[in-house]
Design a protein around this motif. Sequence first.
Motif, PDB file in Angstrom:
ATOM      1  N   ARG A  28       6.733   2.126 -13.944  1.00  0.00           N
ATOM      2  CA  ARG A  28       6.006   3.145 -13.039  1.00  0.00           C
ATOM      3  C   ARG A  28       4.493   2.354 -12.957  1.00  0.00           C
ATOM      4  NH1 ARG A  28       8.306   9.069 -14.018  1.00  0.00           N
ATOM      5  NH2 ARG A  28      10.683   8.586 -13.623  1.00  0.00           N
ATOM      6  N   VAL A  29       3.954   2.073 -14.126  1.00  0.00           N
ATOM      7  CA  VAL A  29       2.374   1.766 -13.991  1.00  0.00           C
ATOM      8  C   VAL A  29       2.444   0.426 -12.952  1.00  0.00           C
ATOM      9  CG1 VAL A  29       0.633   0.654 -15.201  1.00  0.00           C
ATOM     10  CG2 VAL A  29       1.881   2.369 -16.165  1.00  0.00           C
ATOM     11  N   ALA A  30       3.390  -0.453 -13.081  1.00  0.00           N
ATOM     12  CA  ALA A  30       3.473  -1.691 -12.318  1.00  0.00           C
ATOM     13  C   ALA A  30       3.405  -1.522 -10.698  1.00  0.00           C
ATOM     14  CB  ALA A  30       4.508  -2.616 -12.961  1.00  0.00           C
ATOM     15  N   LYS A  31       4.347  -0.176 -10.409  1.00  0.00           N
ATOM     16  CA  LYS A  31       4.412   0.059  -9.161  1.00  0.00           C
ATOM     17  C   LYS A  31       3.379   0.715  -8.623  1.00  0.00           C
ATOM     18  CE  LYS A  31       9.433   0.870  -9.025  1.00  0.00           C
ATOM     19  NZ  LYS A  31      10.571   1.601  -8.957  1.00  0.00           N
ATOM     20  N   SER A  32       2.516   1.431  -9.463  1.00  0.00           N
ATOM     21  CA  SER A  32       1.426   2.191  -9.083  1.00  0.00           C
ATOM     22  C   SER A  32       0.262   1.255  -8.651  1.00  0.00           C
ATOM     23  CB  SER A  32       0.875   3.247  -9.869  1.00  0.00           C
ATOM     24  OG  SER A  32       1.923   4.219 -10.304  1.00  0.00           O
ATOM     25  N   ASN A  33       0.247   0.253  -9.728  1.00  0.00           N
ATOM     26  CA  ASN A  33      -0.779  -0.808  -9.584  1.00  0.00           C
ATOM     27  C   ASN A  33      -0.497  -1.726  -8.103  1.00  0.00           C
ATOM     28  OD1 ASN A  33      -1.982  -0.361 -11.927  1.00  0.00           O
ATOM     29  ND2 ASN A  33      -0.835  -1.875 -13.167  1.00  0.00           N
ATOM     30  N   ARG A  34       0.969  -1.863  -7.794  1.00  0.00           N
ATOM     31  CA  ARG A  34       1.113  -2.554  -6.781  1.00  0.00           C
ATOM     32  C   ARG A  34       0.644  -1.579  -5.465  1.00  0.00           C
ATOM     33  NH1 ARG A  34       7.308  -3.692  -5.681  1.00  0.00           N
ATOM     34  NH2 ARG A  34       7.413  -1.649  -5.684  1.00  0.00           N
ATOM     35  N   ASP A  35       1.092  -0.476  -5.634  1.00  0.00           N
ATOM     36  CA  ASP A  35       0.524   0.399  -4.615  1.00  0.00           C
ATOM     37  C   ASP A  35      -0.905   0.499  -4.309  1.00  0.00           C
ATOM     38  OD1 ASP A  35       3.140   1.213  -4.283  1.00  0.00           O
ATOM     39  OD2 ASP A  35       2.967   2.926  -5.267  1.00  0.00           O
ATOM     40  N   VAL A  36      -1.724   0.281  -5.370  1.00  0.00           N
ATOM     41  CA  VAL A  36      -3.097   0.148  -5.175  1.00  0.00           C
ATOM     42  C   VAL A  36      -3.691  -1.018  -4.560  1.00  0.00           C
ATOM     43  CG1 VAL A  36      -5.297   0.016  -6.610  1.00  0.00           C
ATOM     44  CG2 VAL A  36      -3.474   1.765  -7.239  1.00  0.00           C
ATOM     45  N   VAL A  37      -3.043  -2.185  -5.114  1.00  0.00           N
ATOM     46  CA  VAL A  37      -3.402  -3.519  -4.430  1.00  0.00           C
ATOM     47  C   VAL A  37      -2.924  -3.471  -2.902  1.00  0.00           C
ATOM     48  CG1 VAL A  37      -2.609  -5.730  -4.276  1.00  0.00           C
ATOM     49  CG2 VAL A  37      -3.106  -4.802  -6.629  1.00  0.00           C
ATOM     50  N   LEU A  38      -1.977  -2.827  -2.682  1.00  0.00           N
ATOM     51  CA  LEU A  38      -1.481  -2.930  -1.102  1.00  0.00           C
ATOM     52  C   LEU A  38      -2.700  -2.081  -0.424  1.00  0.00           C
ATOM     53  CD1 LEU A  38       2.262  -2.446  -1.209  1.00  0.00           C
ATOM     54  CD2 LEU A  38       0.833  -4.750  -0.765  1.00  0.00           C
ATOM     55  N   SER A  39      -3.071  -0.959  -0.785  1.00  0.00           N
ATOM     56  CA  SER A  39      -3.765  -0.079  -0.230  1.00  0.00           C
ATOM     57  C   SER A  39      -5.500  -0.847  -0.152  1.00  0.00           C
ATOM     58  CB  SER A  39      -4.256   1.171  -1.132  1.00  0.00           C
ATOM     59  OG  SER A  39      -3.219   1.942  -1.201  1.00  0.00           O
ATOM     60  N   LYS A  40      -5.886  -1.768  -0.962  1.00  0.00           N
ATOM     61  CA  LYS A  40      -6.950  -2.280  -0.999  1.00  0.00           C
ATOM     62  C   LYS A  40      -6.853  -3.554   0.090  1.00  0.00           C
ATOM     63  CE  LYS A  40      -8.757  -1.566  -5.755  1.00  0.00           C
ATOM     64  NZ  LYS A  40      -8.992  -2.248  -6.855  1.00  0.00           N
ATOM     65  N   ILE A  41      -5.659  -3.966   0.026  1.00  0.00           N
ATOM     66  CA  ILE A  41      -5.574  -5.020   0.858  1.00  0.00           C
ATOM     67  C   ILE A  41      -5.640  -4.612   2.510  1.00  0.00           C
ATOM     68  CG2 ILE A  41      -3.645  -6.682   1.998  1.00  0.00           C
ATOM     69  CD1 ILE A  41      -2.711  -7.267  -0.929  1.00  0.00           C
ATOM     70  N   ARG A  42      -4.960  -3.370   2.821  1.00  0.00           N
ATOM     71  CA  ARG A  42      -4.943  -2.704   4.051  1.00  0.00           C
ATOM     72  C   ARG A  42      -6.633  -2.569   4.287  1.00  0.00           C
ATOM     73  NH1 ARG A  42      -0.164  -0.201   2.369  1.00  0.00           N
ATOM     74  NH2 ARG A  42      -1.672   1.800   1.621  1.00  0.00           N
ATOM     75  N   GLN A  43      -7.247  -2.261   3.487  1.00  0.00           N
ATOM     76  CA  GLN A  43      -8.852  -1.887   3.824  1.00  0.00           C
ATOM     77  C   GLN A  43      -9.629  -3.312   3.986  1.00  0.00           C
ATOM     78  OE1 GLN A  43     -10.328   1.132   4.307  1.00  0.00           O
ATOM     79  NE2 GLN A  43     -12.021  -0.117   4.881  1.00  0.00           N
ATOM     80  N   GLU A  44      -9.179  -4.059   3.278  1.00  0.00           N
ATOM     81  CA  GLU A  44      -9.827  -5.299   3.467  1.00  0.00           C
ATOM     82  C   GLU A  44      -9.703  -5.997   4.706  1.00  0.00           C
ATOM     83  OE1 GLU A  44      -8.826  -7.795   0.131  1.00  0.00           O
ATOM     84  OE2 GLU A  44      -9.827  -6.489  -1.458  1.00  0.00           O
ATOM     85  N   GLN A  45      -8.240  -5.879   5.202  1.00  0.00           N
ATOM     86  CA  GLN A  45      -7.860  -6.266   6.435  1.00  0.00           C
ATOM     87  C   GLN A  45      -8.714  -5.433   7.708  1.00  0.00           C
ATOM     88  OE1 GLN A  45      -3.689  -5.849   6.201  1.00  0.00           O
ATOM     89  NE2 GLN A  45      -3.374  -7.924   5.949  1.00  0.00           N
ATOM     90  N   MET A  46      -8.754  -4.587   7.533  1.00  0.00           N
ATOM     91  CA  MET A  46      -9.518  -3.778   8.622  1.00  0.00           C
ATOM     92  C   MET A  46     -11.222  -4.296   8.468  1.00  0.00           C
ATOM     93  SD  MET A  46      -7.997   0.338   8.079  1.00  0.00           S
ATOM     94  CE  MET A  46      -9.239   0.820   9.041  1.00  0.00           C
ATOM     95  N   ASN A  47     -11.355  -4.486   7.458  1.00  0.00           N
ATOM     96  CA  ASN A  47     -13.097  -4.736   7.242  1.00  0.00           C
ATOM     97  C   ASN A  47     -13.240  -6.278   7.817  1.00  0.00           C
ATOM     98  OD1 ASN A  47     -13.565  -2.233   6.228  1.00  0.00           O
ATOM     99  ND2 ASN A  47     -13.589  -3.067   4.058  1.00  0.00           N
ATOM    100  N   PHE A  48     -12.156  -7.312   7.291  1.00  0.00           N
ATOM    101  CA  PHE A  48     -12.222  -8.365   7.821  1.00  0.00           C
ATOM    102  C   PHE A  48     -12.079  -8.481   9.455  1.00  0.00           C
ATOM    103  CE2 PHE A  48      -9.805 -12.384   8.793  1.00  0.00           C
ATOM    104  CZ  PHE A  48     -10.698 -13.140   8.087  1.00  0.00           C
TER     105      PHE A  48
END
Length: 491
Positions: free
Chosen positions: A371-391
Amino acid sequence: MRKKSILLVLVAFTCPLVLSAQNEREITLNEAIALARTQSVDAAVALNELKTAYWEYRTFRADLLPEVNFNGTLPNYNKSYSSYQNSDGSYSFVRNNTLGLSGELSIDQNLWFTGGKLSLTSSLDYLRQLGAGGGKHFMSVPVSLQLTQPIFGVNNLKWNRRIEPVRYEEAKASFISATEDVTRTTITYFFQLLLAKEVLGTARQNQLNAEHLYKVAQAKREMGQISENELLQLKLSSLNAKAAVTESISDLNAKMFQLRAFLGLSENEKLEPVLPESVPDIQIEYNKVLDKALERNSFAQNIRRRQLEADYDVAIARGNLRSVDLFASVGYTGEDREFSSAYNHLLDNQIVKVGVKIPILDWGKRRGKVRVAKSNRDVVLSKIRQEQMNFNQDIFLLVEHFNNQSQQLGIAKEADIIAQQRYKTSIETFLIGKINTLDLNDAQNSKDEARQKHISELYNYWSYYYQIRSLTLWDFERNAELEVDFEDVIR
């Protein structure tokens, strides 16, 4: 930062003593860029980072190929006592005095599709008992096939096969972007020197004009055509112009040292930057820039790699829920007192072993890690979406600035010409007494500001252009991709 400023000041004061012995060298913007890409420290750092990524990728590729290994013990001498269990269950100590030799040749192949390992081996062992009545023995394994296979664990090789090529593509794109960043830094230093040169030229011309006008004003004062206040104001302008020349020389020397050091040039060269009058007359579409950036920029590869690594972490956590390993070995074995006979009368040799490790009660520790690994993956995906918008937003603003910059540059160039003409006319008008010193000073300030504005807008144009090239790895002037022969570069 303070140490750097002090260094530039010292250079500025010491350079005038050296300039007379320097060789003058005209340098264009393209020449400066070419030198920076081959001689600058930043270019060397980018190249070393590429080489590191290249050899990491080569190491990964080697894991997919068969390995040939030799293991040997040459020799193994043993003279000691060891425990021995008798037939009645009691123990006694016996003396060993042996000499042993062993060697094994193996061909090992990792199986990326299963995560296992297949080995083909051949070995020979020799044992000789030393002392009176000692004998010798040979044991041979002419051929043996071994398989080691994890059943439920994560297939590390398969995941690396997905991640490592993306990582290497990211490194190659980063190298090209870093090269373009070197170009942008060169542009900054080049135009700083160019602006310092123009400011010095303007300051010297202003000094000559101020001294000439002061002499004319002295004659007019004697004839009573101007007031004492106007004469003093012109004298003050002459002194200020002289001080401006001294300050401009110091700034020019500092900027020249900065560019020269970045390009790796000798201190004996006096650089004379040439103003690049022409610029590419192009308009760039936002959608095309965005498509090229998402296709070629290292940011796109970085996103893909991070997604894969997040999935990999989840797979590792799931694989650790249970562990089953299979070991199987099939081959032949021979044993005899003579070397040649050890390869005759071979006997079958089979080993099959299955190891199991399944937690019965761990209080949810392993599932918690999943579950920790899945939560970390969700955090990474959220950061990626924000970085894509900024990009995407940064690219939009950059394209808007670039497309607008061509018009701004044209306006600044025309304003520079007009301000020069106005100043020339103002001097002539002042000499016949039609304007006062305030109007003359205003014309001079407008001329200086217009010239600096022209150079600044020219710098902005090239800076925006190479920022877009760095993001897209695309040459919009030639409408072609920025290519690098990586094999040649690494060699």
